[in-house]
Scaffold this active site. Structure first.
Site, PDB file in Angstrom:
ATOM      1  N   GLY A 226       0.778  -1.226   0.000  1.00 31.21           N
ATOM      2  CA  GLY A 226       0.000   0.000   0.000  1.00 31.21           C
ATOM      3  C   GLY A 226       0.809   1.273   0.000  1.00 31.21           C
ATOM      4  O   GLY A 226       0.230   2.368  -0.011  1.00 31.21           O
ATOM      5  N   GLU A 267       4.156  -6.584   1.298  1.00 29.05           N
ATOM      6  CA  GLU A 267       3.777  -6.994  -0.055  1.00 29.05           C
ATOM      7  C   GLU A 267       3.323  -5.789  -0.881  1.00 29.05           C
ATOM      8  O   GLU A 267       2.148  -5.664  -1.213  1.00 29.05           O
ATOM      9  CB  GLU A 267       2.692  -8.070   0.000  1.00 29.05           C
ATOM     10  CG  GLU A 267       1.540  -7.724   0.920  1.00 29.05           C
ATOM     11  CD  GLU A 267       0.506  -8.816   1.031  1.00 29.05           C
ATOM     12  OE1 GLU A 267       0.892  -9.971   1.271  1.00 29.05           O
ATOM     13  OE2 GLU A 267      -0.696  -8.489   0.878  1.00 29.05           O
ATOM     14  N   GLY A 269       2.913  -3.494  -4.178  1.00 33.48           N
ATOM     15  CA  GLY A 269       2.812  -3.642  -5.632  1.00 33.48           C
ATOM     16  C   GLY A 269       3.291  -2.352  -6.270  1.00 33.48           C
ATOM     17  O   GLY A 269       4.386  -2.231  -6.805  1.00 33.48           O
ATOM     18  N   ARG A 270       2.451  -1.321  -6.113  1.00 31.31           N
ATOM     19  CA  ARG A 270       2.685  -0.039  -6.768  1.00 31.31           C
ATOM     20  C   ARG A 270       4.080   0.550  -6.515  1.00 31.31           C
ATOM     21  O   ARG A 270       4.713   1.054  -7.422  1.00 31.31           O
ATOM     22  CB  ARG A 270       1.636   0.953  -6.241  1.00 31.31           C
ATOM     23  CG  ARG A 270       1.694   2.315  -6.844  1.00 31.31           C
ATOM     24  CD  ARG A 270       0.790   3.296  -6.076  1.00 31.31           C
ATOM     25  NE  ARG A 270      -0.429   2.689  -5.612  1.00 31.31           N
ATOM     26  CZ  ARG A 270      -1.594   2.747  -6.261  1.00 31.31           C
ATOM     27  NH1 ARG A 270      -1.678   3.377  -7.393  1.00 31.31           N
ATOM     28  NH2 ARG A 270      -2.668   2.158  -5.758  1.00 31.31           N
ATOM     29  N   CYS A 336     -15.344   5.308 -26.864  1.00 29.91           N
ATOM     30  CA  CYS A 336     -16.608   6.032 -27.030  1.00 29.91           C
ATOM     31  C   CYS A 336     -17.290   6.281 -25.701  1.00 29.91           C
ATOM     32  O   CYS A 336     -18.372   5.763 -25.429  1.00 29.91           O
ATOM     33  CB  CYS A 336     -17.521   5.258 -27.967  1.00 29.91           C
ATOM     34  SG  CYS A 336     -16.856   5.254 -29.611  1.00 29.91           S
ATOM     35  N   GLU A 337     -16.630   6.999 -24.854  1.00 30.13           N
ATOM     36  CA  GLU A 337     -17.222   7.416 -23.580  1.00 30.13           C
ATOM     37  C   GLU A 337     -16.647   8.780 -23.199  1.00 30.13           C
ATOM     38  O   GLU A 337     -15.444   9.025 -23.381  1.00 30.13           O
ATOM     39  CB  GLU A 337     -16.902   6.405 -22.460  1.00 30.13           C
ATOM     40  CG  GLU A 337     -17.563   5.069 -22.680  1.00 30.13           C
ATOM     41  CD  GLU A 337     -17.866   4.314 -21.388  1.00 30.13           C
ATOM     42  OE1 GLU A 337     -18.019   4.955 -20.330  1.00 30.13           O
ATOM     43  OE2 GLU A 337     -17.948   3.088 -21.478  1.00 30.13           O
ATOM     44  N   TYR A 365      -1.017  -1.012 -12.103  1.00 28.39           N
ATOM     45  CA  TYR A 365      -2.449  -0.936 -12.375  1.00 28.39           C
ATOM     46  C   TYR A 365      -2.739  -0.241 -13.710  1.00 28.39           C
ATOM     47  O   TYR A 365      -3.728   0.460 -13.852  1.00 28.39           O
ATOM     48  CB  TYR A 365      -3.196  -0.272 -11.209  1.00 28.39           C
ATOM     49  CG  TYR A 365      -2.884  -0.931  -9.885  1.00 28.39           C
ATOM     50  CD1 TYR A 365      -3.355  -2.216  -9.612  1.00 28.39           C
ATOM     51  CD2 TYR A 365      -2.066  -0.313  -8.938  1.00 28.39           C
ATOM     52  CE1 TYR A 365      -3.039  -2.850  -8.417  1.00 28.39           C
ATOM     53  CE2 TYR A 365      -1.746  -0.941  -7.744  1.00 28.39           C
ATOM     54  CZ  TYR A 365      -2.237  -2.205  -7.489  1.00 28.39           C
ATOM     55  OH  TYR A 365      -1.923  -2.830  -6.314  1.00 28.39           O
TER      56      TYR A 365
HETATM   57  N1  LLP Z   1      -1.849  -6.839  -0.817  1.00 28.76           N
HETATM   58  C1  LLP Z   1      -3.191  -6.875  -0.885  1.00 28.76           C
HETATM   59  C2  LLP Z   1      -3.915  -7.880  -0.102  1.00 28.76           C
HETATM   60  C3  LLP Z   1      -3.882  -5.977  -1.701  1.00 28.76           C
HETATM   61  O1  LLP Z   1      -5.206  -6.016  -1.758  1.00 28.76           O
HETATM   62  C4  LLP Z   1      -3.151  -5.023  -2.450  1.00 28.76           C
HETATM   63  C5  LLP Z   1      -3.836  -4.069  -3.310  1.00 28.76           C
HETATM   64  C6  LLP Z   1      -1.735  -5.027  -2.350  1.00 28.76           C
HETATM   65  C7  LLP Z   1      -1.127  -5.937  -1.512  1.00 28.76           C
HETATM   66  C8  LLP Z   1      -0.870  -4.083  -3.106  1.00 28.76           C
HETATM   67  O2  LLP Z   1      -1.159  -2.750  -2.862  1.00 28.76           O
HETATM   68  P1  LLP Z   1      -0.151  -1.625  -3.421  1.00 28.76           P
HETATM   69  O3  LLP Z   1       1.151  -1.808  -2.716  1.00 28.76           O
HETATM   70  O4  LLP Z   1      -0.002  -1.823  -4.894  1.00 28.76           O
HETATM   71  O5  LLP Z   1      -0.826  -0.349  -3.097  1.00 28.76           O
HETATM   72  N2  LLP Z   1      -6.236  -0.445  -8.804  1.00 28.76           N
HETATM   73  C9  LLP Z   1      -5.939   0.459  -7.729  1.00 28.76           C
HETATM   74  C10 LLP Z   1      -5.190  -0.206  -6.606  1.00 28.76           C
HETATM   75  C11 LLP Z   1      -5.959  -1.375  -5.985  1.00 28.76           C
HETATM   76  C12 LLP Z   1      -5.151  -2.066  -4.916  1.00 28.76           C
HETATM   77  C13 LLP Z   1      -5.882  -3.192  -4.303  1.00 28.76           C
HETATM   78  N3  LLP Z   1      -5.107  -3.991  -3.415  1.00 28.76           N
HETATM   79  C14 LLP Z   1      -5.164   1.654  -8.291  1.00 28.76           C
HETATM   80  O6  LLP Z   1      -4.939   1.714  -9.494  1.00 28.76           O
HETATM   81  O7  LLP Z   1      -4.821   2.574  -7.541  1.00 28.76           O
END
Ligand code: LLP
Length: 424
Positions: A226, A267, A269-270, A336-337, A365
């Site tokens: 997160g 964990e 992602g972003r 088309c939106e 994402y």
């Molecule tokens: N772990 C779990 C259980 C999660 O649900 C998520 C993200 C992550 C890790 C990774 O989160 P990060 O480090 O990437 O923030 N599509 C949205 C983000 C949705 C994230 C949902 N869960 C966007 O484009 O901002």
């Protein structure tokens, strides 16, 4: 991205060359930046043993995952499909964890087949799992009832979200685990996404750690992902050094009371991949109306939905014409939106048809949420490093979009042919 006097470079490769060789729209990822981001997070947390997983929902391109695996990262998967991708990318099953929502029994069986640890999202999932696989190991996702995040859609902790076992139901969960002789080796929380200050993590971690201290068999504690990245001007990421110090101190104290040294897991992602990714789009048309200048491109929310879905800010760089007079424009796509935009009322060097624009911070994402809506195939993906570019996913073709249909249509003609007659 770097600029020379005349060129815009990504990983040492010029943007115009990338567009020429691979076409647009195109996702470009800078390998070195992914490595750098990963290392910066790792080095900011002094606590050891530290295990870092990559939440591949952000971007599950196999080659991109391999860069992180090469750095010593594991994978956090959110579906059986992502478990499959992780294994295909070369991740060892013991370095993969499934943290999913509403996973069926058949899907659990598939993941068990790989011998991947599952984070239970509900008391009932735990019950189903325990009945089917008594005596095995599992982990529990706990909702500490504290959430955070850049948009309400991405807050994943708190009383109003579907995720995890509410911390006050933990005794019930433990009863079920005991009944089925399950060994709860890990606990997990994830409070939300794109969080730019570390205080909510610490606050949630305190509640969470307090609720899990009586679990006897823990090997690890996963505090989720997160961590956000600055997308817009004036934004700043969380102070990782501060966070690292605070969380390590907190966790050392927890382990001391617990009586054993446990692994601390994150964990993200972003954080690792967002800034490394650029979506290159080509300007097709510039339309001036009484109120707007619409810069129309050959991509759209089909390829990067974050602005349309979360009103997310993504910087737009005119890579072809950096010094032209800035104008206020809305950068839009070919879907088309009306909600199909990358940027609204933005000052950018005046773009002309043929110019290449880079939509920034698109590594997380972006492709992962792309769709072929409106019949627009998904873009190709390219990794750049040390002045070289390699294709890591081909552009989707129109034929790809018919996969699963043509076969059916071919046998479904009422005249019994397997192929449509040339003419009728
Ligand atoms: N772990 C779990 C259980 C999660 O649900 C998520 C993200 C992550 C890790 C990774 O989160 P990060 O480090 O990437 O923030 N599509 C949205 C983000 C949705 C994230 C949902 N869960 C966007 O484009 O901002």
């Amino acid at each position: 991205m770097e600029f020379t006097n005349s060129e815009c470079l990504m990983g040492g490769v010029s943007v115009s060359e990338l567009a020429r060789e691979f076409g647009t729209p195109l996702y470009v990822y800078e390998e070195e930046l992914i490595r750098k981001r990963f290392r910066s997070f790792r080095d900011a947390i002094p606590y050891r043993p530290l295990r870092l997983l990559y939440a591949c929902k952000a971007n599950s391109n196999l080659e991109l995952m391999r860069v992180l695996l090469d750095e010593g990262c594991g994978i956090d998967a959110c579906s059986p499909g992502e478990v499959f991708f992780a294994i295909e990318a070369g991740c060892k099953p013991q370095d993969v964890m499934l943290t999913g929502s509403n996973i069926t029994d058949a899907q659990i069986a598939m993941v068990r087949h790989y011998d991947v640890l599952i984070n239970m999202d509900s008391v009932t999932q735990l019950e189903r799992y325990g009945a089917a696989y008594p005596g095995t190991e599992c982990s529990l996702r706990i909702n500490p009832e504290i959430g955070a995040g850049a948009h309400e859609h991405v807050v994943t902790g708190g009383p109003n979200v579907k995720f995890g076992i509410m911390h006050d139901r933990l005794p019930e969960a433990l009863g079920i685990a005991r009944l089925h002789n399950l060994k709860v080796v890990g606990v997990h929380m994830h409070i939300g996404s794109n969080i730019l200050n570390h205080e909510p993590f610490i606050e949630a971690a305190k509640v969470f750690l307090e609720s899990v201290r009586l679990l006897p068999d823990l090997r690890f504690v996963d505090l989720g992902g997160g961590f956000g990245v600055p997308y817009g001007p004036g934004q700043q990421g969380a102070d990782l050094k501060e966070f690292g110090k605070a969380v390590s101190g907190l966790f050392e104290g927890f382990c001391k009371d617990y009586g054993r040294e446990l692994a601390l897991v994150f964990e993200n992602g972003r954080y690792y991949v967002a800034q490394a990714g650029h979506l290159l789009v080509r300007v097709v048309d510039v339309k001036k109306t009484r109120t707007h200048v619409f810069v129309g491109t050959d991509s759209g929310f089909t390829h990067l939905i974050r602005p349309a879905l979360y009103e997310a800010h993504h910087e737009v760089v005119n890579c072809t014409r950096r010094d032209s007079r800035p104008i206020e424009a809305s950068v839009v796509g070919n879907v088309c939106e009306t909600g199909d935009y990358f940027a609204r009322h933005r000052n950018i060097p005046e773009p002309f048809p043929g110019d290449i624009l880079s939509i920034e911070n698109a590594g997380a994402y972006g492709y992962a949420m792309a769709s072929p809506y409106n019949g627009w195939p998904r873009p190709a993906e390219v990794m750049v490093a040390s002045g070289k570019a390699r294709l890591i996913r081909s552009r989707e073709s129109y034929e790809d979009l018919l996969r699963g249909q043509r076969e059916i249509i071919n046998i479904a003609y009422p005249w019994g042919e397997t192929k449509q007659p040339e003419s009728q």
